[in-house]
Design a protein around this motif. Sequence first.
Motif, short mmCIF file in Angstrom:
data_model
loop_
_atom_site.label_atom_id
_atom_site.label_comp_id
_atom_site.label_asym_id
_atom_site.label_seq_id
_atom_site.Cartn_x
_atom_site.Cartn_y
_atom_site.Cartn_z
N SER A 1 0.92 -1.34 0.09
CA SER A 1 0.06 0.57 -0.36
C SER A 1 0.81 0.95 -0.35
CB SER A 1 -1.31 -0.24 0.81
OG SER A 1 -1.87 -1.37 1.05
N SER A 2 1.72 1.18 0.77
CA SER A 2 2.48 2.49 0.61
C SER A 2 3.52 2.33 -0.42
CB SER A 2 4.22 1.96 1.39
OG SER A 2 3.55 1.61 3.17
N LYS A 3 3.79 1.67 -1.33
CA LYS A 3 4.61 1.49 -2.84
C LYS A 3 3.51 2.14 -3.52
CE LYS A 3 7.74 -1.92 -1.76
NZ LYS A 3 8.05 -3.58 -2.24
N ALA B 1 1.80 9.55 -5.13
CA ALA B 1 1.84 11.01 -4.74
C ALA B 1 2.89 11.61 -5.72
CB ALA B 1 1.94 11.05 -3.46
N LYS B 2 3.63 10.26 -6.15
CA LYS B 2 5.08 11.20 -6.78
C LYS B 2 4.91 11.94 -8.27
CE LYS B 2 10.10 9.43 -8.33
NZ LYS B 2 10.44 8.30 -8.11
N GLY B 3 3.70 11.33 -8.97
CA GLY B 3 3.71 11.76 -10.25
C GLY B 3 2.59 12.87 -10.21
N ASN B 4 2.14 13.35 -8.75
CA ASN B 4 0.93 14.38 -9.10
C ASN B 4 1.91 15.56 -8.17
OD1 ASN B 4 -0.61 16.46 -8.36
ND2 ASN B 4 -1.96 14.10 -7.19
N ALA C 1 3.71 17.85 -4.83
CA ALA C 1 5.32 18.03 -5.03
C ALA C 1 5.03 19.29 -4.66
CB ALA C 1 6.07 17.75 -6.61
N SER C 2 4.51 20.13 -4.76
CA SER C 2 4.43 21.67 -4.59
C SER C 2 4.03 21.41 -3.38
CB SER C 2 3.29 22.16 -4.99
OG SER C 2 3.53 24.08 -4.77
#
Length: 78
Positions: free
Chosen positions: A21-23, A29-32, A36-37
């Motif tokens: 689940s964490s992965k 989230a990494k691609g959002n 990131a902002s």
Amino acid sequence: MSDLQSVIHSMREVQQRLDNSSKTIFALAKGNEKIASLRLERDIAKETYKAGLDAMNNLRTEASLLQSILRWQNDMGS
């Protein structure tokens, strides 16, 4: 299987599900760009806060030093 072994097995399964689940959450989230902002803003605010605390502690030390110098000068003049 003993009760202890059963519990250990269950805990390992839960840990594996949490890892998966964490992965998945991290990958999403990494691609959002918005996330990131927000992370960047959070990190900047955190470091600004830490810098402010350090500055405050430095001023406190400086004030203490000046008080000590003043006390020493007053003691020498008396």
